[in-house]
Design a protein around this motif. Structure first.
Motif, PDB file in Angstrom:
ATOM      1  N   SER A  72      -9.584  -3.960  21.853  1.00 55.54           N
ATOM      2  CA  SER A  72     -10.538  -3.889  20.642  1.00 55.54           C
ATOM      3  C   SER A  72     -11.612  -3.502  20.836  1.00 55.54           C
ATOM      4  CB  SER A  72      -9.848  -5.103  19.738  1.00 55.54           C
ATOM      5  OG  SER A  72     -11.516  -5.284  19.036  1.00 55.54           O
ATOM      6  N   HIS A  73     -12.272  -4.177  22.437  1.00 54.47           N
ATOM      7  CA  HIS A  73     -13.711  -3.516  22.543  1.00 54.47           C
ATOM      8  C   HIS A  73     -14.197  -3.800  24.095  1.00 54.47           C
ATOM      9  CE1 HIS A  73     -14.239  -5.609  18.419  1.00 54.47           C
ATOM     10  NE2 HIS A  73     -15.471  -4.511  18.175  1.00 54.47           N
ATOM     11  N   LEU A  74     -14.617  -2.690  24.382  1.00 53.81           N
ATOM     12  CA  LEU A  74     -15.350  -2.839  25.582  1.00 53.81           C
ATOM     13  C   LEU A  74     -16.815  -3.143  25.849  1.00 53.81           C
ATOM     14  CD1 LEU A  74     -14.672  -1.879  28.699  1.00 53.81           C
ATOM     15  CD2 LEU A  74     -15.882   0.636  28.374  1.00 53.81           C
ATOM     16  N   ILE A  75     -16.880  -3.990  27.284  1.00 54.17           N
ATOM     17  CA  ILE A  75     -18.450  -4.111  27.257  1.00 54.17           C
ATOM     18  C   ILE A  75     -18.552  -4.226  28.531  1.00 54.17           C
ATOM     19  CG2 ILE A  75     -20.350  -6.136  27.458  1.00 54.17           C
ATOM     20  CD1 ILE A  75     -18.272  -7.732  25.004  1.00 54.17           C
ATOM     21  N   ASP A  89      -2.923  -5.323  23.097  1.00 52.18           N
ATOM     22  CA  ASP A  89      -2.570  -4.417  21.449  1.00 52.18           C
ATOM     23  C   ASP A  89      -3.050  -3.141  21.533  1.00 52.18           C
ATOM     24  OD1 ASP A  89      -1.677  -4.384  19.520  1.00 52.18           O
ATOM     25  OD2 ASP A  89      -0.906  -6.004  19.493  1.00 52.18           O
ATOM     26  N   THR A  90      -2.815  -2.517  21.177  1.00 50.71           N
ATOM     27  CA  THR A  90      -4.368  -1.577  20.864  1.00 50.71           C
ATOM     28  C   THR A  90      -4.291  -1.656  18.513  1.00 50.71           C
ATOM     29  OG1 THR A  90      -2.339  -0.033  20.242  1.00 50.71           O
ATOM     30  CG2 THR A  90      -2.977   0.832  22.027  1.00 50.71           C
ATOM     31  N   ARG A 139     -12.857   5.575  31.243  1.00 48.93           N
ATOM     32  CA  ARG A 139     -11.292   5.201  31.943  1.00 48.93           C
ATOM     33  C   ARG A 139     -10.891   6.222  32.861  1.00 48.93           C
ATOM     34  NH1 ARG A 139      -5.598   5.313  28.346  1.00 48.93           N
ATOM     35  NH2 ARG A 139      -3.996   6.166  29.835  1.00 48.93           N
ATOM     36  N   ALA A 140     -11.515   7.855  32.644  1.00 49.30           N
ATOM     37  CA  ALA A 140     -11.500   8.429  34.453  1.00 49.30           C
ATOM     38  C   ALA A 140     -11.980   8.331  35.062  1.00 49.30           C
ATOM     39  CB  ALA A 140     -11.936   9.868  33.370  1.00 49.30           C
ATOM     40  N   ALA A 141     -13.372   7.421  34.929  1.00 48.90           N
ATOM     41  CA  ALA A 141     -14.180   6.882  36.083  1.00 48.90           C
ATOM     42  C   ALA A 141     -13.503   5.917  36.319  1.00 48.90           C
ATOM     43  CB  ALA A 141     -15.443   6.766  35.533  1.00 48.90           C
ATOM     44  N   GLY A 142     -12.349   4.884  35.962  1.00 45.81           N
ATOM     45  CA  GLY A 142     -11.515   3.453  36.138  1.00 45.81           C
ATOM     46  C   GLY A 142     -10.239   4.046  36.091  1.00 45.81           C
ATOM     47  N   TYR A 143      -9.832   4.071  37.334  1.00 43.99           N
ATOM     48  CA  TYR A 143      -8.570   4.764  37.663  1.00 43.99           C
ATOM     49  C   TYR A 143      -7.465   4.295  37.004  1.00 43.99           C
ATOM     50  CZ  TYR A 143     -11.100   3.179  42.437  1.00 43.99           C
ATOM     51  OH  TYR A 143     -11.854   2.862  43.336  1.00 43.99           O
ATOM     52  N   ASP A 144      -8.197   5.017  36.116  1.00 45.12           N
ATOM     53  CA  ASP A 144      -6.864   5.261  34.549  1.00 45.12           C
ATOM     54  C   ASP A 144      -6.731   3.966  33.704  1.00 45.12           C
ATOM     55  OD1 ASP A 144      -6.204   7.078  32.627  1.00 45.12           O
ATOM     56  OD2 ASP A 144      -4.214   7.003  33.516  1.00 45.12           O
ATOM     57  N   GLN A 145      -7.783   3.601  33.740  1.00 45.25           N
ATOM     58  CA  GLN A 145      -6.804   1.337  33.563  1.00 45.25           C
ATOM     59  C   GLN A 145      -6.819   1.883  31.633  1.00 45.25           C
ATOM     60  OE1 GLN A 145      -8.090  -2.052  35.837  1.00 45.25           O
ATOM     61  NE2 GLN A 145      -9.903  -0.796  36.591  1.00 45.25           N
ATOM     62  N   THR A 146      -5.832   1.770  31.607  1.00 44.22           N
ATOM     63  CA  THR A 146      -5.290   1.599  29.650  1.00 44.22           C
ATOM     64  C   THR A 146      -5.919   1.286  29.578  1.00 44.22           C
ATOM     65  OG1 THR A 146      -3.698  -0.256  29.905  1.00 44.22           O
ATOM     66  CG2 THR A 146      -2.904   2.658  30.350  1.00 44.22           C
ATOM     67  N   TYR A 200      -6.607  -8.961  22.552  1.00 41.89           N
ATOM     68  CA  TYR A 200      -5.321  -8.994  22.504  1.00 41.89           C
ATOM     69  C   TYR A 200      -4.562  -9.041  23.013  1.00 41.89           C
ATOM     70  CZ  TYR A 200      -7.461 -11.604  19.088  1.00 41.89           C
ATOM     71  OH  TYR A 200      -9.212 -12.354  18.442  1.00 41.89           O
ATOM     72  N   ARG A 201      -3.133  -9.536  24.215  1.00 46.87           N
ATOM     73  CA  ARG A 201      -2.507  -9.368  25.368  1.00 46.87           C
ATOM     74  C   ARG A 201      -1.477  -8.465  24.334  1.00 46.87           C
ATOM     75  NH1 ARG A 201      -1.247 -14.899  27.723  1.00 46.87           N
ATOM     76  NH2 ARG A 201      -3.155 -14.727  27.156  1.00 46.87           N
TER      77      ARG A 201
END
Ligand SMILES: Cc1cc2nc3c(=O)[nH]c(=O)nc-3n(C[C@H](O)[C@H](O)[C@H](O)COP(=O)(O)O)c2cc1C
Length: 212
Positions: free
Chosen positions: A77-80, A20-21, A64-71, A188-189
């Motif tokens: 909410s956060h990326l670690i 959920d964005t 994301r461009a280096a990660g198979y475009d995984q949304t 959150y999903r």
């Protein structure tokens, strides 16, 4: 929290694909999840890792461009990013200093620890075997963060599906003797078809054997 509560949280958890964005993880929950990573055990206690919270939207777009475009890389909410250390030679000294400080003693009191750990690291041939030993440690905090998130009702999406060389470069990690190993999206999903799929796991007796 009862045993049933823990297992219910672990059944509820799955590797989220679509987040959920709009929904954000609270600072308190994020801090608790990161603290569970910091408290993770490691071989000899060398803690050969760093956890990088990437909030910058442009960086997340590049990852994301280096990660198979995984949304989930941009939408959660956060990326670690979980990185391991490439300067194995520095880890023993740091461990000795840390241990001495925690126990209020002199580093010289830990000569035995120093010899044991530097010997163990040196015994692994430089290159693949040593890298694998250090990299393996980082999966422990990754697992702890996934579990802590589930216990808090926070969704997580672990990732290895990215080019670690590119992500290491995007975040400028080489100069810090770090290398990206895995990533964890937290949030959150969203409208995620995967949420409805039944959990697929090996049977209890297939993976657990008791030898009396
Ligand atoms: C180390 C690791 C790397 C993973 N990499 C990805 C990934 O890049 N993309 C993805 O969608 N899922 C990824 N997953 C999620 C797994 O596919 C998922 O955890 C597994 O299929 C078990 O399903 P469940 O977690 O939904 O119960 C990864 C999981 C782990 C533990």
């Amino acid at each position: 929290m009862t045993n049933t509560d823990i297992l219910a949280a672990l059944q509820w958890r799955y590797g989220v694909k679509t987040f959920d964005t709009e929904k954000k993880v609270s600072e308190e929950d994020l801090a608790t999840i990161l603290e569970s990573a910091r408290l993770a055990p490691s071989s000899f206690g060398i803690e050969p890792w760093k956890f990088i919270v990437v909030n910058n939207p442009e960086l997340r777009q590049k990852i994301r461009a280096a990660g198979y475009d995984q949304t989930k890389i941009t939408d959660a909410s956060h990326l670690i990013v979980i990185a391991d250390r490439t300067d194995a030679e520095a880890l023993t000294g740091e461990l000795v200093d840390r241990t001495a400080k925690a126990q209020g003693k002199a580093p010289e009191d830990f000569a035995m620890l120093q010899n044991m750990v530097s010997g163990a690291i040196a015994s692994k041939p430089e290159g693949m075997a040593r890298d694998a030993f250090l990299t393996a440690q980082t999966y422990i905090p990754l697992g702890m963060m996934i579990e802590t998130a589930a216990l808090l009702g926070v969704d997580a999406g672990p990732m290895e599906g990215f080019d670690p060389v590119q992500v290491t470069s995007i975040l400028g990690l080489e100069d810090k003797h770090l290398r990206a190993v895995t990533m964890l999206a937290l949030g959150y999903r969203g409208d995620d078809a995967f949420a409805a799929l039944p959990k697929t796991r090996r049977a209890h007796d297939e993976v657990i054997e008791v030898m009396n």
